[in-house]
Enzyme design. Sequence first.
Site, PDB file in Angstrom:
ATOM      1  N   ARG A 170      -6.026   2.274  -2.283  1.00  0.00           N
ATOM      2  CA  ARG A 170      -6.422   1.575  -1.051  1.00  0.00           C
ATOM      3  C   ARG A 170      -7.418   2.416  -0.241  1.00  0.00           C
ATOM      4  O   ARG A 170      -7.346   2.480   0.993  1.00  0.00           O
ATOM      5  CB  ARG A 170      -5.214   1.239  -0.171  1.00  0.00           C
ATOM      6  CG  ARG A 170      -4.206   0.308  -0.802  1.00  0.00           C
ATOM      7  CD  ARG A 170      -4.786  -1.095  -0.970  1.00  0.00           C
ATOM      8  NE  ARG A 170      -3.754  -2.047  -1.326  1.00  0.00           N
ATOM      9  CZ  ARG A 170      -3.344  -2.278  -2.582  1.00  0.00           C
ATOM     10  NH1 ARG A 170      -3.903  -1.632  -3.601  1.00  0.00           N
ATOM     11  NH2 ARG A 170      -2.423  -3.177  -2.819  1.00  0.00           N
ATOM     12  N   SER A 244       0.011  -6.798   2.845  1.00  0.00           N
ATOM     13  CA  SER A 244       0.804  -5.611   3.197  1.00  0.00           C
ATOM     14  C   SER A 244       0.223  -5.002   4.462  1.00  0.00           C
ATOM     15  O   SER A 244      -0.970  -4.714   4.517  1.00  0.00           O
ATOM     16  CB  SER A 244       0.717  -4.549   2.096  1.00  0.00           C
ATOM     17  OG  SER A 244       1.155  -5.055   0.871  1.00  0.00           O
ATOM     18  N   GLU A 339      -2.345  -0.204   6.390  1.00  0.00           N
ATOM     19  CA  GLU A 339      -3.397  -0.569   5.426  1.00  0.00           C
ATOM     20  C   GLU A 339      -4.409  -1.473   6.121  1.00  0.00           C
ATOM     21  O   GLU A 339      -5.609  -1.406   5.875  1.00  0.00           O
ATOM     22  CB  GLU A 339      -2.780  -1.318   4.238  1.00  0.00           C
ATOM     23  CG  GLU A 339      -3.849  -1.814   3.268  1.00  0.00           C
ATOM     24  CD  GLU A 339      -3.368  -2.880   2.302  1.00  0.00           C
ATOM     25  OE1 GLU A 339      -2.515  -2.563   1.456  1.00  0.00           O
ATOM     26  OE2 GLU A 339      -3.866  -4.017   2.382  1.00  0.00           O
TER      27      GLU A 339
HETATM   28  P1  FAD Z   1     -12.117  -8.282   5.858  1.00  0.00           P
HETATM   29  O1  FAD Z   1     -10.706  -8.382   6.258  1.00  0.00           O
HETATM   30  O2  FAD Z   1     -13.081  -9.202   6.505  1.00  0.00           O
HETATM   31  O3  FAD Z   1     -12.608  -6.784   6.051  1.00  0.00           O
HETATM   32  C1  FAD Z   1     -11.809  -5.727   5.593  1.00  0.00           C
HETATM   33  C2  FAD Z   1     -12.544  -4.388   5.851  1.00  0.00           C
HETATM   34  O4  FAD Z   1     -13.695  -4.316   5.022  1.00  0.00           O
HETATM   35  C3  FAD Z   1     -13.058  -4.263   7.284  1.00  0.00           C
HETATM   36  O5  FAD Z   1     -12.994  -2.916   7.653  1.00  0.00           O
HETATM   37  C4  FAD Z   1     -14.516  -4.717   7.192  1.00  0.00           C
HETATM   38  O6  FAD Z   1     -15.331  -4.141   8.178  1.00  0.00           O
HETATM   39  C5  FAD Z   1     -14.884  -4.225   5.805  1.00  0.00           C
HETATM   40  N1  FAD Z   1     -15.880  -5.087   5.134  1.00  0.00           N
HETATM   41  C6  FAD Z   1     -15.710  -6.374   4.771  1.00  0.00           C
HETATM   42  N2  FAD Z   1     -16.825  -6.834   4.167  1.00  0.00           N
HETATM   43  C7  FAD Z   1     -17.705  -5.823   4.152  1.00  0.00           C
HETATM   44  C8  FAD Z   1     -19.039  -5.676   3.691  1.00  0.00           C
HETATM   45  N3  FAD Z   1     -19.692  -6.692   3.099  1.00  0.00           N
HETATM   46  N4  FAD Z   1     -19.646  -4.487   3.865  1.00  0.00           N
HETATM   47  C9  FAD Z   1     -19.004  -3.447   4.454  1.00  0.00           C
HETATM   48  N5  FAD Z   1     -17.756  -3.526   4.927  1.00  0.00           N
HETATM   49  C10 FAD Z   1     -17.111  -4.692   4.781  1.00  0.00           C
HETATM   50  N6  FAD Z   1      -5.169  -6.458  -0.767  1.00  0.00           N
HETATM   51  C11 FAD Z   1      -4.950  -5.808  -1.929  1.00  0.00           C
HETATM   52  O7  FAD Z   1      -5.566  -4.772  -2.198  1.00  0.00           O
HETATM   53  N7  FAD Z   1      -4.034  -6.260  -2.823  1.00  0.00           N
HETATM   54  C12 FAD Z   1      -3.304  -7.380  -2.626  1.00  0.00           C
HETATM   55  O8  FAD Z   1      -2.491  -7.771  -3.461  1.00  0.00           O
HETATM   56  C13 FAD Z   1      -3.517  -8.092  -1.403  1.00  0.00           C
HETATM   57  N8  FAD Z   1      -2.810  -9.218  -1.132  1.00  0.00           N
HETATM   58  C14 FAD Z   1      -3.018  -9.877   0.041  1.00  0.00           C
HETATM   59  C15 FAD Z   1      -2.288 -11.060   0.277  1.00  0.00           C
HETATM   60  C16 FAD Z   1      -2.481 -11.772   1.436  1.00  0.00           C
HETATM   61  C17 FAD Z   1      -1.688 -13.043   1.671  1.00  0.00           C
HETATM   62  C18 FAD Z   1      -3.451 -11.330   2.390  1.00  0.00           C
HETATM   63  C19 FAD Z   1      -3.706 -12.136   3.634  1.00  0.00           C
HETATM   64  C20 FAD Z   1      -4.180 -10.170   2.162  1.00  0.00           C
HETATM   65  C21 FAD Z   1      -3.959  -9.422   0.986  1.00  0.00           C
HETATM   66  N9  FAD Z   1      -4.670  -8.244   0.708  1.00  0.00           N
HETATM   67  C22 FAD Z   1      -4.479  -7.591  -0.486  1.00  0.00           C
HETATM   68  C23 FAD Z   1      -5.656  -7.720   1.689  1.00  0.00           C
HETATM   69  C24 FAD Z   1      -7.046  -8.388   1.574  1.00  0.00           C
HETATM   70  O9  FAD Z   1      -6.969  -9.529   0.778  1.00  0.00           O
HETATM   71  C25 FAD Z   1      -8.070  -7.425   0.965  1.00  0.00           C
HETATM   72  O10 FAD Z   1      -8.145  -6.229   1.691  1.00  0.00           O
HETATM   73  C26 FAD Z   1      -9.470  -8.055   0.899  1.00  0.00           C
HETATM   74  O11 FAD Z   1     -10.325  -7.248   0.132  1.00  0.00           O
HETATM   75  C27 FAD Z   1     -10.084  -8.260   2.269  1.00  0.00           C
HETATM   76  O12 FAD Z   1     -11.256  -9.011   2.115  1.00  0.00           O
HETATM   77  P2  FAD Z   1     -11.989  -9.682   3.359  1.00  0.00           P
HETATM   78  O13 FAD Z   1     -13.263 -10.247   2.882  1.00  0.00           O
HETATM   79  O14 FAD Z   1     -11.067 -10.623   4.015  1.00  0.00           O
HETATM   80  O15 FAD Z   1     -12.239  -8.406   4.263  1.00  0.00           O
HETATM   81  N1  EPU Z   2      10.861  -4.074  -1.628  1.00  0.00           N
HETATM   82  C1  EPU Z   2      12.035  -4.176  -0.909  1.00  0.00           C
HETATM   83  N2  EPU Z   2      12.080  -5.061   0.136  1.00  0.00           N
HETATM   84  C2  EPU Z   2      11.023  -5.832   0.480  1.00  0.00           C
HETATM   85  C3  EPU Z   2       9.822  -5.724  -0.249  1.00  0.00           C
HETATM   86  C4  EPU Z   2       9.768  -4.828  -1.303  1.00  0.00           C
HETATM   87  O1  EPU Z   2      13.011  -3.493  -1.210  1.00  0.00           O
HETATM   88  O2  EPU Z   2      11.159  -6.611   1.426  1.00  0.00           O
HETATM   89  C5  EPU Z   2      10.790  -3.116  -2.753  1.00  0.00           C
HETATM   90  C6  EPU Z   2      11.384  -3.653  -4.049  1.00  0.00           C
HETATM   91  O3  EPU Z   2      12.030  -2.579  -4.660  1.00  0.00           O
HETATM   92  C7  EPU Z   2      10.179  -3.990  -4.875  1.00  0.00           C
HETATM   93  C8  EPU Z   2       9.176  -2.963  -4.400  1.00  0.00           C
HETATM   94  O4  EPU Z   2       9.468  -2.807  -3.023  1.00  0.00           O
HETATM   95  O5  EPU Z   2      10.456  -3.831  -6.246  1.00  0.00           O
HETATM   96  C9  EPU Z   2       7.715  -3.359  -4.586  1.00  0.00           C
HETATM   97  O6  EPU Z   2       7.500  -4.618  -3.965  1.00  0.00           O
HETATM   98  P1  EPU Z   2       6.270  -5.547  -4.420  1.00  0.00           P
HETATM   99  O7  EPU Z   2       6.254  -5.657  -5.903  1.00  0.00           O
HETATM  100  O8  EPU Z   2       6.348  -6.805  -3.641  1.00  0.00           O
HETATM  101  O9  EPU Z   2       5.005  -4.717  -4.069  1.00  0.00           O
HETATM  102  P2  EPU Z   2       4.611  -3.833  -2.803  1.00  0.00           P
HETATM  103  O10 EPU Z   2       4.668  -2.403  -3.195  1.00  0.00           O
HETATM  104  O11 EPU Z   2       5.366  -4.253  -1.591  1.00  0.00           O
HETATM  105  C10 EPU Z   2       2.107  -3.697  -3.486  1.00  0.00           C
HETATM  106  C11 EPU Z   2       0.794  -3.883  -2.820  1.00  0.00           C
HETATM  107  C12 EPU Z   2       0.450  -5.355  -2.750  1.00  0.00           C
HETATM  108  C13 EPU Z   2       0.365  -5.893  -4.171  1.00  0.00           C
HETATM  109  C14 EPU Z   2       1.709  -5.687  -4.834  1.00  0.00           C
HETATM  110  C15 EPU Z   2       1.705  -6.098  -6.287  1.00  0.00           C
HETATM  111  C16 EPU Z   2       0.467  -2.042  -1.281  1.00  0.00           C
HETATM  112  C17 EPU Z   2       0.459  -1.592   0.133  1.00  0.00           C
HETATM  113  N3  EPU Z   2       0.806  -3.309  -1.490  1.00  0.00           N
HETATM  114  O12 EPU Z   2       3.081  -4.271  -2.632  1.00  0.00           O
HETATM  115  O13 EPU Z   2      -0.822  -5.493  -2.133  1.00  0.00           O
HETATM  116  O14 EPU Z   2       0.036  -7.273  -4.183  1.00  0.00           O
HETATM  117  O15 EPU Z   2       2.069  -4.288  -4.779  1.00  0.00           O
HETATM  118  O16 EPU Z   2       0.976  -5.192  -7.031  1.00  0.00           O
HETATM  119  O17 EPU Z   2       0.156  -1.255  -2.175  1.00  0.00           O
HETATM  120  C18 EPU Z   2      -1.884  -5.753  -0.023  1.00  0.00           C
HETATM  121  O18 EPU Z   2      -2.413  -4.656  -0.245  1.00  0.00           O
HETATM  122  O19 EPU Z   2      -2.120  -6.423   1.002  1.00  0.00           O
HETATM  123  C19 EPU Z   2      -0.932  -6.275  -0.998  1.00  0.00           C
HETATM  124  C20 EPU Z   2      -0.275  -7.420  -0.835  1.00  0.00           C
END
Ligand code: FAD
Ligand code: EPU
Length: 343
Positions: A170, A244, A339
């Site tokens: 991240r 997250s 994050e």
């Molecule tokens: P924004 O939120 O608009 O911006 C994020 C950051 O990037 C800001 O600091 C912004 O200034 C910068 N930025 C954006 N675009 C540019 C650009 N073109 N040039 C320079 N800087 C820029 N993230 C994960 O890694 N894994 C996941 O599994 C995951 N699951 C998610 C699930 C949900 C339901 C949600 C709501 C979010 C999740 N995220 C996850 C977080 C998010 O999806 C990612 O961080 C995504 O890359 C953000 O994209 P955005 O276009 O919305 O960026």
């Molecule tokens: N867990 C709990 N309670 C909860 C949630 C999670 O105990 O309420 C524990 C469980 O043991 C579970 C473990 O946490 O097995 C991991 O949970 P999960 O698989 O849901 O993944 P996470 O570590 O919570 C990360 C990323 C997610 C990504 C998933 C799947 C980060 C900060 N988050 O979540 O990314 O989708 O793994 O790979 O690394 C995001 O970055 O926004 C995001 C959603």
Amino acid sequence: MIRYRKDTSLLPFNTFGIDVKADHLFHLRDRGELAEILAHPAFRIVSEDMSNMLILGQGSNILLTHDYSGVVIRNEIEGIRLLEENEDYVVLEAGAGVIWQDMVAYAVSRNLAGIENLTLIPGTVGAAPVQNIGAYGVEAAGVIVSVTGFHFATRGWLTLDNKECRFGYRDSIFKHELRNRMLITSVVLKLSKVLRPQLGYGGIREALAERNITHPSLMDISDAVARIRRAKLPDPATLGNAGSFFKNPVVGEKELETLQRSFPGIRYFRQDELYKIPAGWLIEQAGWKGHRHGDAGCYDRQALVLVNYGSATGEEILHLAEEIKRSVYERFGINIEAEVNII
Ligand code: FAD
Ligand code: EPU
């Protein structure tokens, strides 16, 4: 003509559903429009250190805590173009405003492997390198060849190769030296024609087994990831959130052993020589899962996700996040870091 608005709500442009105003909002639809934005009178208020300029994609990883007195540039640059192809791989260039899930669908439907585990991550291609998006054992860093954008200080174009992006968990250079200083306009990705399934993480194997799939296609993997995600994560269209809220803390072996002595049930995942402790587990153990204060809450199916039940302000969500952080520290001695980008 560029699309520009003054004193406008950012509510449609962030997935937390926070209603704050921006002094100036520009929509950037192609690289050529950048000169017009730079020459616009509103842009003159941007300070030299760029601290009053915000680059936005889909706003799915930000928490807006106050009205934004500055300039917001929303990246909407479209287009996916083939740069190179041979029998093993293709190299594609995508506009920074391409929706990440459209990129995944493009790849999966053409049998191009590498990002199928990153199915359904909201946001744009341009934001993918910023925090090096990751899920289910795969990170964007694994397929990114280079990142191109406009560097405001030198008023020139910059291309960084994969190594120069300094990707980590991240993390990347775009969250440090280049934070807000470079507007990413395109990303080059290398995708493979050879499928090397990554099934070892987060229940993908189980989700495939449920459907009796033993030799999964890219589409099967993508579908499995989509099903797992839909079951756990709230859809921002119905419940405001930014995924997250915190990063999973990473500790060394000694620290893990100490923690295990005090908390024998502590969960962890090995990562090279280090151990990732799921922050969701820490937050749940600290008693926050399902907690709600006004419209700000800790999601009842995934404690790592903070949610806006309707009209929470960014400050209220931030306050809840701070309380959670403090209580996790008091209980476990672990500092969990946000994050989400707090603006
Ligand atoms: P924004 O939120 O608009 O911006 C994020 C950051 O990037 C800001 O600091 C912004 O200034 C910068 N930025 C954006 N675009 C540019 C650009 N073109 N040039 C320079 N800087 C820029 N993230 C994960 O890694 N894994 C996941 O599994 C995951 N699951 C998610 C699930 C949900 C339901 C949600 C709501 C979010 C999740 N995220 C996850 C977080 C998010 O999806 C990612 O961080 C995504 O890359 C953000 O994209 P955005 O276009 O919305 O960026
Ligand atoms: N867990 C709990 N309670 C909860 C949630 C999670 O105990 O309420 C524990 C469980 O043991 C579970 C473990 O946490 O097995 C991991 O949970 P999960 O698989 O849901 O993944 P996470 O570590 O919570 C990360 C990323 C997610 C990504 C998933 C799947 C980060 C900060 N988050 O979540 O990314 O989708 O793994 O790979 O690394 C995001 O970055 O926004 C995001 C959603």
